[in-house]
Design an enzyme around this catalytic site. Structure first.
Site, mmCIF file in Angstrom:
data_model
loop_
_atom_site.group_PDB
_atom_site.id
_atom_site.type_symbol
_atom_site.label_atom_id
_atom_site.label_comp_id
_atom_site.label_asym_id
_atom_site.label_seq_id
_atom_site.Cartn_x
_atom_site.Cartn_y
_atom_site.Cartn_z
ATOM 1 N N HIS A 1 -8.361 -1.339 5.982
ATOM 2 C CA HIS A 1 -8.620 -2.665 6.548
ATOM 3 C C HIS A 1 -9.112 -3.562 5.411
ATOM 4 C CE1 HIS A 1 -9.574 -5.533 9.675
ATOM 5 N NE2 HIS A 1 -10.721 -5.766 9.040
ATOM 6 N N ASN B 1 0.825 -1.224 0.000
ATOM 7 C CA ASN B 1 0.000 0.000 0.000
ATOM 8 C C ASN B 1 0.853 1.266 0.000
ATOM 9 O OD1 ASN B 1 -3.037 -0.410 0.073
ATOM 10 N ND2 ASN B 1 -2.311 -1.980 1.497
HETATM 11 C C1 GRF Z 1 -3.468 -4.729 3.954
HETATM 12 O O1 GRF Z 1 -4.242 -5.830 3.618
HETATM 13 C C2 GRF Z 1 -4.253 -3.754 4.792
HETATM 14 O O2 GRF Z 1 -5.617 -3.761 4.518
HETATM 15 C C3 GRF Z 1 -4.023 -4.247 6.191
HETATM 16 O O3 GRF Z 1 -2.702 -4.707 6.190
HETATM 17 C C4 GRF Z 1 -2.330 -5.099 4.881
HETATM 18 C C5 GRF Z 1 -1.076 -4.361 4.544
HETATM 19 O O4 GRF Z 1 -0.569 -4.770 3.313
HETATM 20 N N1 GRF Z 1 -4.296 -3.237 7.173
HETATM 21 P P1 GRF Z 1 0.735 -4.077 2.740
HETATM 22 O O5 GRF Z 1 1.781 -4.106 3.829
HETATM 23 O O6 GRF Z 1 0.389 -2.676 2.373
HETATM 24 O O7 GRF Z 1 1.101 -4.906 1.549
#
Ligand code: GRF
Length: 303
Positions: free
Chosen positions: A196, A98
């Site tokens: 989330h 992300n």
């Molecule tokens: C994602 O699925 C987010 O929704 C949750 O943690 C995960 C993080 O993924 N809170 P990344 O580290 O961004 O790949």
């Protein structure tokens, strides 16, 4: 607290301060590439007239819609050009996909902001190396058992650090697994977002993260899932929801398949909401404080 007292806290930093907006995140000077001579102004005018003429002759509604969209996007960019970019701090614990998606949207200009600081709960988080490669300072908080007590920073130091040292405007929790100190929630009220991987308020709360969420969704028989973006308060996954995406679950899908599809949606919805927050395009309903996004193309539209 001063910069020197922060920098004495050597172990909580994985990388030293490079300066706000330093490294690859320094504001890009789009103005420099703009033509300024009268001949190029003439050329632009000719081009503009040609476009108008083409519009009049082709007259296709879709073309008009696209042109209108392009004009509105351009207008939003022009409004943004006058404002400083927002300083974003991203908190991570996991894979870091992300943070990459948010960074990519900062690079294209979709988000009028720059990632100025990364806070991680673990040295091993996926985004740590990524951030260090880009000269983004990385701060370890709260720090593991291996950290000496004197090397830790406390919540009020973290708060001061974000607010005064890095002038952070927006905080993003992108897979950060620790609870956010109340002080920080107050400072960044309606300025701190979490993503989330399920449709809150179901399948959230303490301990509901990673594969556990998707397994719970599949085992429950829920027919829909999708990411939720919400403002952060003092409890896990409880702040007001600002955006969601819906995915219909095929009965043959495993939790892994669901996770893969949800993550793909996360990479679209998170930057979209962050862009709205950085553009000041989120309004708060008087009745209940729910954040409502003002459409970037049509300022009369809310969603
Ligand atoms: C994602 O699925 C987010 O929704 C949750 O943690 C995960 C993080 O993924 N809170 P990344 O580290 O961004 O790949």
């Amino acid at each position: 607290m001063t910069s020197s007292s922060f920098s004495s806290c050597a172990s909580c930093f994985l990388q030293n301060h490079q300066g706000v907006g330093g490294g690859r995140y320094s504001r890009r000077t789009s103005r420099q590439s703009r033509p300024s001579s009268s001949s190029s102004r003439r050329q632009r005018r000719v081009l503009f007239l040609r476009v108008c003429a083409a519009q009049r002759t082709s007259g296709n509604d879709d073309d008009l819609d696209e042109d209108e969209d392009a004009t509105k996007t351009k207008q939003q960019h022009q409004r943004n050009e006058k404002k400083p970019k927002k300083n974003i701090a991203v908190f991570i614990s996991g894979g870091g996909s992300n943070i990459r998606a948010v960074h990519a949207a900062c690079e294209t200009g979709e988000i009028h902001g720059q990632i100025s600081l990364v806070v991680t709960s673990s040295y091993n988080a996926g985004g740590v190396e990524w951030a260090m490669d880009r000269d983004v300072p990385v701060l370890l908080y709260p720090g593991g058992k291996d950290l000496e007590e004197s090397e830790r920073i406390c919540p009020s130091e973290l708060n001061e650090f974000l607010k005064n040292e890095y002038k952070i405007d927006v905080v993003l929790l992108a897979g950060y697994l620790r609870l956010i100190p109340p002080e920080l929630c107050r400072t960044f009220e309606n300025k701190m977002l979490n993503i989330h991987p399920a449709l809150l308020p179901a399948f959230g709360g303490r301990g509901m993260h990673g594969a556990k969420v998707h397994e719970a969704v599949v085992n429950s028989g829920a027919r829909f899932t999708g990411p939720t973006v919400h403002f952060v308060n003092e409890n896990f996954d409880e702040g007001k929801i600002v955006a969601q995406r819906i995915i219909r679950i095929d009965p043959s899908w495993t939790a892994e398949e669901v996770a893969r599809r949800v993550l793909k949606e996360e990479h679209e919805v998170f930057p979209e909401v962050v862009a709205a927050l950085c553009d000041d395009r989120i309004e708060f309903r008087e009745t209940d404080g729910v954040g409502v996004i003002i459409d970037k193309m049509d300022s009369n539209k809310r969603y």
